[in-house]
Write an enzyme that holds these catalytic residues in place. Structure first.
Site, PDB file in Angstrom:
ATOM      1  N   ARG A  25       3.430   8.780   8.913  1.00 39.44           N
ATOM      2  CA  ARG A  25       4.752   8.638   8.132  1.00 39.44           C
ATOM      3  C   ARG A  25       5.682   9.712   8.544  1.00 39.44           C
ATOM      4  O   ARG A  25       6.247  10.274   7.993  1.00 39.44           O
ATOM      5  CB  ARG A  25       4.494   8.740   6.517  1.00 39.44           C
ATOM      6  CG  ARG A  25       3.752   7.686   6.036  1.00 39.44           C
ATOM      7  CD  ARG A  25       4.614   6.663   5.349  1.00 39.44           C
ATOM      8  NE  ARG A  25       4.062   5.804   4.556  1.00 39.44           N
ATOM      9  CZ  ARG A  25       4.103   5.460   3.107  1.00 39.44           C
ATOM     10  NH1 ARG A  25       4.841   6.214   2.721  1.00 39.44           N
ATOM     11  NH2 ARG A  25       3.396   4.320   2.815  1.00 39.44           N
ATOM     12  N   ARG A  29      10.980  10.475   4.565  1.00 36.15           N
ATOM     13  CA  ARG A  29      11.963  11.138   3.597  1.00 36.15           C
ATOM     14  C   ARG A  29      11.984  12.559   3.865  1.00 36.15           C
ATOM     15  O   ARG A  29      13.088  13.393   3.275  1.00 36.15           O
ATOM     16  CB  ARG A  29      11.752  10.592   2.207  1.00 36.15           C
ATOM     17  CG  ARG A  29      12.186   9.389   1.817  1.00 36.15           C
ATOM     18  CD  ARG A  29      11.670   8.631   0.728  1.00 36.15           C
ATOM     19  NE  ARG A  29      10.213   8.662   0.759  1.00 36.15           N
ATOM     20  CZ  ARG A  29       9.327   8.021  -0.130  1.00 36.15           C
ATOM     21  NH1 ARG A  29       9.757   7.724  -1.520  1.00 36.15           N
ATOM     22  NH2 ARG A  29       8.117   7.884   0.096  1.00 36.15           N
ATOM     23  N   ARG A  38      19.179   6.377   5.006  1.00 40.04           N
ATOM     24  CA  ARG A  38      18.896   5.747   3.600  1.00 40.04           C
ATOM     25  C   ARG A  38      19.997   5.649   2.394  1.00 40.04           C
ATOM     26  O   ARG A  38      19.782   4.857   1.877  1.00 40.04           O
ATOM     27  CB  ARG A  38      17.332   6.539   3.220  1.00 40.04           C
ATOM     28  CG  ARG A  38      16.303   5.833   3.800  1.00 40.04           C
ATOM     29  CD  ARG A  38      15.818   4.401   3.230  1.00 40.04           C
ATOM     30  NE  ARG A  38      15.144   4.513   1.975  1.00 40.04           N
ATOM     31  CZ  ARG A  38      15.544   4.046   0.867  1.00 40.04           C
ATOM     32  NH1 ARG A  38      16.608   3.652   0.716  1.00 40.04           N
ATOM     33  NH2 ARG A  38      14.829   4.288  -0.158  1.00 40.04           N
ATOM     34  N   ASP A  74       6.441  -1.419   7.685  1.00 40.83           N
ATOM     35  CA  ASP A  74       5.611  -1.290   6.454  1.00 40.83           C
ATOM     36  C   ASP A  74       4.391  -2.171   6.391  1.00 40.83           C
ATOM     37  O   ASP A  74       4.657  -3.188   6.717  1.00 40.83           O
ATOM     38  CB  ASP A  74       6.446  -1.315   5.097  1.00 40.83           C
ATOM     39  CG  ASP A  74       5.648  -0.468   4.117  1.00 40.83           C
ATOM     40  OD1 ASP A  74       5.787   0.620   3.954  1.00 40.83           O
ATOM     41  OD2 ASP A  74       4.818  -1.387   3.495  1.00 40.83           O
ATOM     42  N   TYR A 151      -2.785  -4.932  -2.505  1.00 37.49           N
ATOM     43  CA  TYR A 151      -1.218  -5.276  -3.079  1.00 37.49           C
ATOM     44  C   TYR A 151      -1.117  -6.647  -3.590  1.00 37.49           C
ATOM     45  O   TYR A 151      -0.254  -7.011  -4.775  1.00 37.49           O
ATOM     46  CB  TYR A 151      -0.429  -4.807  -2.205  1.00 37.49           C
ATOM     47  CG  TYR A 151       0.014  -3.297  -1.938  1.00 37.49           C
ATOM     48  CD1 TYR A 151       0.440  -2.516  -2.589  1.00 37.49           C
ATOM     49  CD2 TYR A 151      -0.839  -2.764  -1.039  1.00 37.49           C
ATOM     50  CE1 TYR A 151       0.459  -1.102  -2.581  1.00 37.49           C
ATOM     51  CE2 TYR A 151      -0.629  -1.415  -0.560  1.00 37.49           C
ATOM     52  CZ  TYR A 151      -0.295  -0.622  -1.690  1.00 37.49           C
ATOM     53  OH  TYR A 151       0.104   0.749  -1.403  1.00 37.49           O
TER      54      TYR A 151
HETATM   55  O1  CP3 Z   1       4.143   6.352   9.989  1.00 38.53           O
HETATM   56  C1  CP3 Z   1       5.149   5.858  10.227  1.00 38.53           C
HETATM   57  O2  CP3 Z   1       6.257   6.945  10.382  1.00 38.53           O
HETATM   58  C2  CP3 Z   1       5.581   4.521  10.080  1.00 38.53           C
HETATM   59  C3  CP3 Z   1       5.978   4.032   8.988  1.00 38.53           C
HETATM   60  C4  CP3 Z   1       5.195   3.508   7.792  1.00 38.53           C
HETATM   61  C5  CP3 Z   1       5.550   3.368   6.555  1.00 38.53           C
HETATM   62  N1  CP3 Z   1       4.808   2.804   5.866  1.00 38.53           N
HETATM   63  C6  CP3 Z   1       7.152   3.613   6.014  1.00 38.53           C
HETATM   64  C7  CP3 Z   1       7.521   3.649   4.777  1.00 38.53           C
HETATM   65  C8  CP3 Z   1       3.837   3.381   7.947  1.00 38.53           C
HETATM   66  C9  CP3 Z   1       2.839   3.448   8.771  1.00 38.53           C
HETATM   67  C10 CP3 Z   1       3.510   2.780   6.756  1.00 38.53           C
HETATM   68  C11 CP3 Z   1       2.106   2.236   6.201  1.00 38.53           C
HETATM   69  C12 CP3 Z   1       1.801   2.089   4.891  1.00 38.53           C
HETATM   70  N2  CP3 Z   1       2.755   1.476   3.732  1.00 38.53           N
HETATM   71  C13 CP3 Z   1       0.746   2.227   4.120  1.00 38.53           C
HETATM   72  C14 CP3 Z   1      -0.676   2.568   4.834  1.00 38.53           C
HETATM   73  C15 CP3 Z   1      -0.514   3.966   5.111  1.00 38.53           C
HETATM   74  C16 CP3 Z   1      -0.702   4.909   3.728  1.00 38.53           C
HETATM   75  O3  CP3 Z   1       0.434   5.632   3.527  1.00 38.53           O
HETATM   76  O4  CP3 Z   1      -1.630   4.693   3.062  1.00 38.53           O
HETATM   77  C17 CP3 Z   1       0.813   1.903   2.772  1.00 38.53           C
HETATM   78  C18 CP3 Z   1      -0.255   1.919   1.595  1.00 38.53           C
HETATM   79  C19 CP3 Z   1       2.195   1.407   2.564  1.00 38.53           C
HETATM   80  C20 CP3 Z   1       2.694   0.725   1.145  1.00 38.53           C
HETATM   81  C21 CP3 Z   1       3.948   1.508   0.991  1.00 38.53           C
HETATM   82  N3  CP3 Z   1       5.113   1.569   1.562  1.00 38.53           N
HETATM   83  C22 CP3 Z   1       4.084   2.407  -0.355  1.00 38.53           C
HETATM   84  C23 CP3 Z   1       2.812   2.735  -1.166  1.00 38.53           C
HETATM   85  C24 CP3 Z   1       5.357   2.932  -0.407  1.00 38.53           C
HETATM   86  C25 CP3 Z   1       5.923   3.705  -1.512  1.00 38.53           C
HETATM   87  C26 CP3 Z   1       5.431   5.137  -1.779  1.00 38.53           C
HETATM   88  C27 CP3 Z   1       6.276   5.947  -0.946  1.00 38.53           C
HETATM   89  O5  CP3 Z   1       5.794   6.692  -0.004  1.00 38.53           O
HETATM   90  O6  CP3 Z   1       7.343   5.788  -1.169  1.00 38.53           O
HETATM   91  C28 CP3 Z   1       6.016   2.304   0.841  1.00 38.53           C
HETATM   92  C29 CP3 Z   1       7.270   2.605   1.239  1.00 38.53           C
HETATM   93  C30 CP3 Z   1       7.666   3.220   2.506  1.00 38.53           C
HETATM   94  N4  CP3 Z   1       6.953   3.114   3.642  1.00 38.53           N
HETATM   95  C31 CP3 Z   1       8.359   4.524   2.739  1.00 38.53           C
HETATM   96  C32 CP3 Z   1       8.345   4.664   4.183  1.00 38.53           C
HETATM   97  C33 CP3 Z   1       9.071   5.525   4.926  1.00 38.53           C
HETATM   98  C34 CP3 Z   1       9.148   5.298   1.926  1.00 38.53           C
HETATM   99  C35 CP3 Z   1      10.603   4.268   1.733  1.00 38.53           C
HETATM  100  C36 CP3 Z   1      11.866   4.795   1.411  1.00 38.53           C
HETATM  101  O7  CP3 Z   1      12.715   5.372   2.092  1.00 38.53           O
HETATM  102  O8  CP3 Z   1      12.256   5.064   0.188  1.00 38.53           O
END
Ligand code: CP3
Length: 343
Positions: A25, A29, A38, A74, A151
């Site tokens: 990630r 943010r 964003r 994502d 999910y």
């Molecule tokens: O690593 C990176 O920079 C690449 C981007 C990336 C995102 N999600 C962007 C994201 C990657 C590799 C993921 C994978 C992801 N997404 C996983 C597996 C990795 C992990 O963390 O376990 C999972 C379970 C998800 C599902 C997901 N997406 C959740 C649970 C959430 C909400 C929780 C949160 O952190 O807000 C997201 C949203 C998400 N995916 C954001 C980002 C940058 C936040 C979105 C925002 O800007 O509001």
């Protein structure tokens, strides 16, 4: 050679001059430039607009000396093609509109062509490869079948996976059918990402640690193994990541791949012992350590480096995604210590 990067060398357990690192990630943010974008666009808009996804992918690369980029996307993006609508709710995280609860729901899910439905991710990969101009390699990724199924059945994040595990136990044949459909999409999607320019791929099985080794073997391993095996022919490193996997690592390694990603709950040398000499290892720093005072953070990073057997295929990373309140100075400190470490 364009493929001769510390990150790719470490994935292949070849000698490196410095320990490569990237952060799960790493675009997100905690960065002001991400928060600024964003304000104008939703998370899904960023993902679905290749120019914006490419811009976000490059944000951490332009600011920090990281050893790999990861495409901004994502793991949930394939859900739409699988017939399930979803959104990112600011308070609850991901919310799936009509989660799968019956074998009939599961039977309605069928594979699709990611080159069509997820073409925007492939387009973003091509743009990023152009814009990177060879600075660092690009990682593609997808959710592992189990974590995606979680999910799809739970409808969002979950504490004890009541719906999913009940489904697995009560409807094993429907479960296998659902996992096969997801696996087919996941394999095709990762293959398409490699063809578009991804130089390594990571399979995120974030929530698999909720299973016993016995259930992992029965309900998950064959599917993850099938996905990874289907990508072997491309010759790019395959990273298999999960959290809470201390008791699963022994079984997880049967799924194949080149690199196993671990969280922080198990000391890195113990993870190495279990995983054995045939894999590179990635991870191990608790993301919350980045909230600690600099001294403690530096000591923890150093301690991992000393125990990680960095000569034999080690990639520094967090044990899970970087958290939004992380101070930028902590990221600077981690990079300085990792790159200052003599392998
Ligand atoms: O690593 C990176 O920079 C690449 C981007 C990336 C995102 N999600 C962007 C994201 C990657 C590799 C993921 C994978 C992801 N997404 C996983 C597996 C990795 C992990 O963390 O376990 C999972 C379970 C998800 C599902 C997901 N997406 C959740 C649970 C959430 C909400 C929780 C949160 O952190 O807000 C997201 C949203 C998400 N995916 C954001 C980002 C940058 C936040 C979105 C925002 O800007 O509001």
């Amino acid at each position: 050679m364009t493929e001769d990067y510390p990150f790719l060398r470490a994935c292949r357990r070849q000698p490196v001059e410095r320990v490569p690192l990237w952060l799960m990630r790493q675009a997100g943010r905690y960065m002001p430039e991400y928060r600024a974008l964003r304000k104008k666009h939703s998370m899904l808009e960023l993902c679905r607009t290749p120019e914006l996804a490419a811009e976000v992918t490059l944000q951490p690369i332009n600011r920090y000396d990281l050893d790999a980029a990861i495409i901004f996307a994502d793991i949930l993006l394939p859900l739409e093609g699988l017939g399930l609508g979803f959104e990112f709710s600011p308070s609850e995280g991901p919310v799936v509109e009509r989660p799968i609860r019956t074998p009939e729901d599961a039977a309605a899910v069928s594979a699709f062509d990611p080159a069509v439905e997820l073409g925007y991710v492939l387009e973003a990969i091509k743009l990023v490869r152009d814009q990177l101009e060879g600075r660092v390699p690009l990682i593609g990724f997808a959710g592992a079948p189990f974590t995606l199924a979680s999910y799809m059945i739970e409808g969002g994040s979950s504490k004890n996976y009541l719906h999913m595990k009940s489904f697995m136990y009560q409807h094993p044949r429907a479960w296998d059918g659902l996992m096969r459909a997801i696996s087919e999409v996941t394999r095709d999607y990762l293959a398409a990402q490699i063809e578009a320019g991804a130089q390594a791929v990571q399979l995120f099985d974030s929530w698999v640690g909720s299973l016993s080794p016995e259930d992992y073997r029965r309900f998950v391993l064959p599917h993850s193994a099938w996905v990874l095996e289907g990508l072997a022919e491309y010759g790019v490193p395959r990273i298999h990541f999960g959290t809470n996997t201390a008791t699963l690592l022994e079984t997880m390694k049967e799924a194949g791949g080149e690199v196993i990603g671990v969280d922080w709950r198990l000391p890195i040398e113990r993870a190495r012992e279990i995983i054995g000499p045939d894999f590179a290892v990635q991870g191990n720093l608790d993301p919350v350590t980045l909230m600690a005072p600099r001294e403690l953070l530096v000591a923890r990073v150093q301690s991992i480096l000393e125990r990680a057997d960095a000569k034999n295929g080690y990639i520094f990373n967090l044990g899970h995604g970087i958290l939004p309140p992380t101070p930028m100075e902590s990221v600077d400190a981690v990079i300085e210590v990792v790159h200052g470490y003599g392998v």
